[in-house]
Write an enzyme that holds these catalytic residues in place. Structure first.
Site, PDB file in Angstrom:
ATOM      1  N   HIS A 154      -3.741  -4.666  -0.498  1.00 16.69           N
ATOM      2  CA  HIS A 154      -3.332  -5.278   0.769  1.00 16.69           C
ATOM      3  C   HIS A 154      -3.416  -6.794   0.654  1.00 16.69           C
ATOM      4  O   HIS A 154      -4.511  -7.362   0.777  1.00 16.69           O
ATOM      5  CB  HIS A 154      -4.256  -4.816   1.901  1.00 16.69           C
ATOM      6  CG  HIS A 154      -4.059  -3.399   2.301  1.00 16.69           C
ATOM      7  ND1 HIS A 154      -3.110  -3.006   3.226  1.00 16.69           N
ATOM      8  CD2 HIS A 154      -4.680  -2.261   1.902  1.00 16.69           C
ATOM      9  CE1 HIS A 154      -3.167  -1.697   3.389  1.00 16.69           C
ATOM     10  NE2 HIS A 154      -4.114  -1.222   2.599  1.00 16.69           N
ATOM     11  N   CYS A 179       0.843  -1.201   0.000  1.00 11.41           N
ATOM     12  CA  CYS A 179       0.000   0.000   0.000  1.00 11.41           C
ATOM     13  C   CYS A 179       0.880   1.255   0.000  1.00 11.41           C
ATOM     14  O   CYS A 179       1.659   1.441  -0.915  1.00 11.41           O
ATOM     15  CB  CYS A 179      -1.007  -0.028   1.144  1.00 11.41           C
ATOM     16  SG  CYS A 179      -2.351   1.179   0.933  1.00 11.41           S
ATOM     17  N   GLU A 222      -2.559  -8.864   2.870  1.00  6.87           N
ATOM     18  CA  GLU A 222      -2.967  -9.373   4.182  1.00  6.87           C
ATOM     19  C   GLU A 222      -4.469  -9.240   4.414  1.00  6.87           C
ATOM     20  O   GLU A 222      -5.004  -9.826   5.357  1.00  6.87           O
ATOM     21  CB  GLU A 222      -2.180  -8.667   5.291  1.00  6.87           C
ATOM     22  CG  GLU A 222      -2.629  -7.270   5.639  1.00  6.87           C
ATOM     23  CD  GLU A 222      -2.163  -6.189   4.661  1.00  6.87           C
ATOM     24  OE1 GLU A 222      -2.403  -5.004   4.957  1.00  6.87           O
ATOM     25  OE2 GLU A 222      -1.576  -6.525   3.605  1.00  6.87           O
TER      26      GLU A 222
END
Length: 204
Positions: free
Chosen positions: A185, A81, A187
């Protein structure tokens, strides 16, 4: 087991990055210690919020020197990001330009789209030689949250640049030697993000 340091420089969202990397088998350390950041098999630079604020935090932990040393040694780095955005030469927010870490040529600029921020799931178009997206099905979606982006044409010759579109095309990921980065992202991208992180771990 690959040893990964997540650089702790005051940016948010670090714990979710740690958990996601542990999920795919990495031994993860969250640290601002320059030695730990240089010596790890892989270094992750997360980032949320404003470009200028992230750069201020990175300067405090001597990130420019750490990353320059890792790149010279060919040791992998992954930006996520705003952690991707700061790898470029500069970022422009509210008309103010802030120097970035300068590992990649290009500027981060406002995304021209009818709805800002770009928030939610989107597909990407990786090149055939991408390592990050190896084995990923066409149409796989990843989770984005951003209002600024790097426009196509950024990066060095020989970079593997992955594009996405929200209002206009923008760089969703880049792979340049030991430097890899994603605007989205991983994650927060479920199984698809885990697979991408596993692909990155495979380069360590």
């Amino acid at each position: 087991m690959s040893r990964v340091t997540v650089l702790d420089y005051g940016s948010g969202n670090v714990r979710s990055a740690v958990r996601a990397l542990e999920r795919v088998g990495a031994e993860v350390r969250l640290s601002a210690d320059p030695a730990a950041a240089v010596e790890a098999d892989g270094l992750v630079v997360p980032g949320v919020g404003a470009f200028a604020a992230c750069m201020a935090g990175l300067r405090q932990v001597r990130a420019q020197q750490i990353l320059a040393e890792r790149v010279r040694a060919g040791r992998p780095v992954l930006g996520i990001c705003v952690g991707m955005q700061v790898l470029f030469a500069a970022g422009v927010e509210h008309g103010v330009e802030t120097p970035g870490l300068g590992l990649l040529p290009g500027r981060v600029e406002p995304l021209a789209a009818p709805v800002i921020p770009h928030m939610g799931w989107n597909t990407v178009r990786p090149p055939k030689d991408s390592v990050l997206f190896a084995g990923m099905a066409e149409g796989t979606r990843y989770y984005f949250v951003h209002s600024y982006a790097v426009h196509p044409g950024a990066g060095r010759p020989g970079c593997a640049v992955t594009l996405a579109e929200h209002g206009e095309p923008f760089v969703a990921a880049v792979e340049a030697g030991p430097v890899s980065a994603t605007q989205f992202h991983p994650e927060k991208s479920g199984d698809a993000g885990a697979e991408l992180l596993a692909n990155w771990l495979g380069t360590l």
